[in-house]
Design a protein around this motif. Structure first.
Motif, PDB file in Angstrom:
ATOM      1  N   GLY A  27     -72.462  73.599 -56.114  1.00 34.85           N
ATOM      2  CA  GLY A  27     -72.451  73.035 -55.978  1.00 34.85           C
ATOM      3  C   GLY A  27     -70.799  71.923 -54.951  1.00 34.85           C
ATOM      4  O   GLY A  27     -70.419  70.990 -54.763  1.00 34.85           O
ATOM      5  N   THR A  28     -69.756  73.153 -54.819  1.00 31.71           N
ATOM      6  CA  THR A  28     -67.681  72.849 -54.192  1.00 31.71           C
ATOM      7  C   THR A  28     -69.036  73.682 -53.078  1.00 31.71           C
ATOM      8  O   THR A  28     -70.078  73.647 -52.255  1.00 31.71           O
ATOM      9  CB  THR A  28     -67.402  74.135 -55.279  1.00 31.71           C
ATOM     10  OG1 THR A  28     -67.952  75.205 -54.621  1.00 31.71           O
ATOM     11  CG2 THR A  28     -67.660  74.091 -56.425  1.00 31.71           C
ATOM     12  N   ASP A  29     -67.882  72.786 -52.422  1.00 28.43           N
ATOM     13  CA  ASP A  29     -67.647  73.217 -51.000  1.00 28.43           C
ATOM     14  C   ASP A  29     -66.872  74.160 -50.748  1.00 28.43           C
ATOM     15  O   ASP A  29     -67.216  74.695 -49.558  1.00 28.43           O
ATOM     16  CB  ASP A  29     -66.683  72.086 -50.097  1.00 28.43           C
ATOM     17  CG  ASP A  29     -67.524  70.055 -50.183  1.00 28.43           C
ATOM     18  OD1 ASP A  29     -68.725  70.375 -50.473  1.00 28.43           O
ATOM     19  OD2 ASP A  29     -67.150  69.864 -50.292  1.00 28.43           O
ATOM     20  N   TYR A  30     -66.283  75.057 -50.964  1.00 33.13           N
ATOM     21  CA  TYR A  30     -66.304  76.443 -51.088  1.00 33.13           C
ATOM     22  C   TYR A  30     -65.448  77.270 -53.226  1.00 33.13           C
ATOM     23  O   TYR A  30     -65.552  76.771 -53.732  1.00 33.13           O
ATOM     24  CB  TYR A  30     -64.340  76.107 -51.066  1.00 33.13           C
ATOM     25  CG  TYR A  30     -63.241  75.486 -51.142  1.00 33.13           C
ATOM     26  CD1 TYR A  30     -62.256  75.991 -51.629  1.00 33.13           C
ATOM     27  CD2 TYR A  30     -63.855  74.280 -51.339  1.00 33.13           C
ATOM     28  CE1 TYR A  30     -61.612  75.170 -52.543  1.00 33.13           C
ATOM     29  CE2 TYR A  30     -61.945  73.332 -52.417  1.00 33.13           C
ATOM     30  CZ  TYR A  30     -61.827  74.390 -52.552  1.00 33.13           C
ATOM     31  OH  TYR A  30     -60.134  73.772 -53.425  1.00 33.13           O
ATOM     32  N   HIS A  48     -59.433  78.864 -57.172  1.00 33.41           N
ATOM     33  CA  HIS A  48     -60.733  80.012 -57.428  1.00 33.41           C
ATOM     34  C   HIS A  48     -61.726  79.070 -58.786  1.00 33.41           C
ATOM     35  O   HIS A  48     -60.796  78.245 -59.304  1.00 33.41           O
ATOM     36  CB  HIS A  48     -60.598  81.161 -57.925  1.00 33.41           C
ATOM     37  CG  HIS A  48     -61.549  81.591 -58.195  1.00 33.41           C
ATOM     38  ND1 HIS A  48     -63.120  82.515 -57.675  1.00 33.41           N
ATOM     39  CD2 HIS A  48     -62.667  82.359 -59.520  1.00 33.41           C
ATOM     40  CE1 HIS A  48     -64.496  82.472 -58.115  1.00 33.41           C
ATOM     41  NE2 HIS A  48     -63.726  82.390 -59.657  1.00 33.41           N
ATOM     42  N   PHE A  49     -62.404  78.201 -57.560  1.00 34.61           N
ATOM     43  CA  PHE A  49     -63.850  77.245 -59.213  1.00 34.61           C
ATOM     44  C   PHE A  49     -64.636  78.624 -59.326  1.00 34.61           C
ATOM     45  O   PHE A  49     -64.823  79.486 -58.761  1.00 34.61           O
ATOM     46  CB  PHE A  49     -64.870  76.801 -57.829  1.00 34.61           C
ATOM     47  CG  PHE A  49     -64.062  75.216 -56.990  1.00 34.61           C
ATOM     48  CD1 PHE A  49     -64.655  74.350 -58.138  1.00 34.61           C
ATOM     49  CD2 PHE A  49     -62.988  74.917 -56.036  1.00 34.61           C
ATOM     50  CE1 PHE A  49     -63.543  72.880 -57.831  1.00 34.61           C
ATOM     51  CE2 PHE A  49     -62.525  74.314 -55.615  1.00 34.61           C
ATOM     52  CZ  PHE A  49     -62.293  73.154 -56.260  1.00 34.61           C
ATOM     53  N   ILE A  50     -64.874  78.389 -61.124  1.00 38.42           N
ATOM     54  CA  ILE A  50     -65.171  79.024 -61.336  1.00 38.42           C
ATOM     55  C   ILE A  50     -66.420  78.213 -62.308  1.00 38.42           C
ATOM     56  O   ILE A  50     -67.525  79.108 -62.768  1.00 38.42           O
ATOM     57  CB  ILE A  50     -64.399  79.395 -63.159  1.00 38.42           C
ATOM     58  CG1 ILE A  50     -64.335  78.257 -64.029  1.00 38.42           C
ATOM     59  CG2 ILE A  50     -63.394  80.684 -62.843  1.00 38.42           C
ATOM     60  CD1 ILE A  50     -63.186  78.230 -65.179  1.00 38.42           C
ATOM     61  N   ASP A  57     -55.585  77.537 -60.880  1.00 37.85           N
ATOM     62  CA  ASP A  57     -54.777  77.173 -59.697  1.00 37.85           C
ATOM     63  C   ASP A  57     -54.227  78.534 -60.089  1.00 37.85           C
ATOM     64  O   ASP A  57     -53.751  78.581 -60.634  1.00 37.85           O
ATOM     65  CB  ASP A  57     -55.202  75.711 -59.467  1.00 37.85           C
ATOM     66  CG  ASP A  57     -53.889  75.733 -58.166  1.00 37.85           C
ATOM     67  OD1 ASP A  57     -53.789  76.564 -57.721  1.00 37.85           O
ATOM     68  OD2 ASP A  57     -53.478  74.261 -57.615  1.00 37.85           O
ATOM     69  N   PHE A  58     -53.920  79.222 -59.602  1.00 35.30           N
ATOM     70  CA  PHE A  58     -52.243  80.127 -59.399  1.00 35.30           C
ATOM     71  C   PHE A  58     -51.408  79.661 -58.138  1.00 35.30           C
ATOM     72  O   PHE A  58     -51.892  79.295 -57.831  1.00 35.30           O
ATOM     73  CB  PHE A  58     -52.938  81.524 -59.232  1.00 35.30           C
ATOM     74  CG  PHE A  58     -53.610  82.125 -60.333  1.00 35.30           C
ATOM     75  CD1 PHE A  58     -53.426  82.078 -61.550  1.00 35.30           C
ATOM     76  CD2 PHE A  58     -55.263  82.285 -59.923  1.00 35.30           C
ATOM     77  CE1 PHE A  58     -54.544  82.408 -62.392  1.00 35.30           C
ATOM     78  CE2 PHE A  58     -56.583  82.072 -61.104  1.00 35.30           C
ATOM     79  CZ  PHE A  58     -55.688  82.399 -62.336  1.00 35.30           C
ATOM     80  N   GLU A  79     -58.074  73.465 -64.100  1.00 34.22           N
ATOM     81  CA  GLU A  79     -58.611  72.484 -63.386  1.00 34.22           C
ATOM     82  C   GLU A  79     -60.063  71.853 -63.396  1.00 34.22           C
ATOM     83  O   GLU A  79     -60.566  72.790 -63.520  1.00 34.22           O
ATOM     84  CB  GLU A  79     -57.495  72.413 -61.746  1.00 34.22           C
ATOM     85  CG  GLU A  79     -56.402  72.392 -61.723  1.00 34.22           C
ATOM     86  CD  GLU A  79     -56.417  72.391 -60.258  1.00 34.22           C
ATOM     87  OE1 GLU A  79     -54.910  72.650 -59.365  1.00 34.22           O
ATOM     88  OE2 GLU A  79     -57.214  72.069 -59.735  1.00 34.22           O
ATOM     89  N   PHE A  80     -60.204  70.216 -64.152  1.00 40.84           N
ATOM     90  CA  PHE A  80     -61.153  69.634 -63.989  1.00 40.84           C
ATOM     91  C   PHE A  80     -61.536  68.973 -62.473  1.00 40.84           C
ATOM     92  O   PHE A  80     -60.584  68.135 -61.882  1.00 40.84           O
ATOM     93  CB  PHE A  80     -60.838  69.060 -65.121  1.00 40.84           C
ATOM     94  CG  PHE A  80     -61.367  69.570 -66.444  1.00 40.84           C
ATOM     95  CD1 PHE A  80     -62.346  70.201 -66.905  1.00 40.84           C
ATOM     96  CD2 PHE A  80     -59.812  70.206 -67.347  1.00 40.84           C
ATOM     97  CE1 PHE A  80     -62.146  71.250 -67.752  1.00 40.84           C
ATOM     98  CE2 PHE A  80     -60.123  70.435 -68.198  1.00 40.84           C
ATOM     99  CZ  PHE A  80     -61.700  71.299 -69.028  1.00 40.84           C
TER     100      PHE A  80
END
Length: 163
Positions: A27-30, A48-50, A57-58, A79-80
């Motif tokens: 459901g993310t745009d990337y 990177h979305f998990i 976020d690094f 991050e949330f």
């Protein structure tokens, strides 16, 4: 040679389509984004979305005060992300993590380990139809070493290539 090229091309196209499908499932745009972070400290950022609303976020950054000190740090943030109603592609986020690096005193040329607990609060926008992601955030840090203190100057603008 042509068969080997076609095999690698097929594997590459399949891999890219799987990544796109995973991003849509989340459901993310990337799913991933890499680029530069600009502000008090400049550097490189990789997000990177998990999951649908959670990302890692690094950040690798450099900061220097002309005649005082310089730092090199690697920061990891959890991050949330939360959508903003009636604003497609725009999310607000918060999170926390930590940093480790090197602090160098320019007067004495001594280097020490730099450790910190970091927070983050910001806005994240993914341009529709373009592989560009932009975020503006505040990343305060509680510095543990070499000196204990609170650094509230962590404002930054990140511009990333999203994939």
């Amino acid at each position: 040679m042509k068969k080997l090229f076609l095999l690698f091309l097929t594997i590459g196209v399949f891999g890219l389509s799987q990544q796109q499908a995973q991003a849509q499932e989340l459901g993310t745009d990337y799913r991933n984004a890499i680029g530069g972070r600009f502000g008090i400290a400049n550097g490189i950022t990789f997000k990177h979305f998990i999951d649908n609303d959670r990302a890692l976020d690094f950040i690798v950054n450099f900061r220097s005060k002309k005649d005082s000190y310089s730092t090199f740090r690697v920061i990891g943030l959890y991050e949330f992300h939360n959508p903003i109603n009636n604003a497609p592609g725009l999310k607000w986020y918060y999170g926390a993590g930590g940093g480790v690096g090197v602090y160098t005193n320019k007067h004495t040329d001594n280097s020490e380990v730099a450790l910190s607990f970091d927070g983050v609060l910001g806005l994240d926008y993914k341009f529709t139809g373009a592989p560009i992601n932009v975020s503006l955030d505040w990343k305060p840090a509680l510095e543990i070493t070499p000196d204990t203190g609170f650094d509230a100057e962590g404002f930054g603008l990140s511009i990333r290539f999203a994939f």
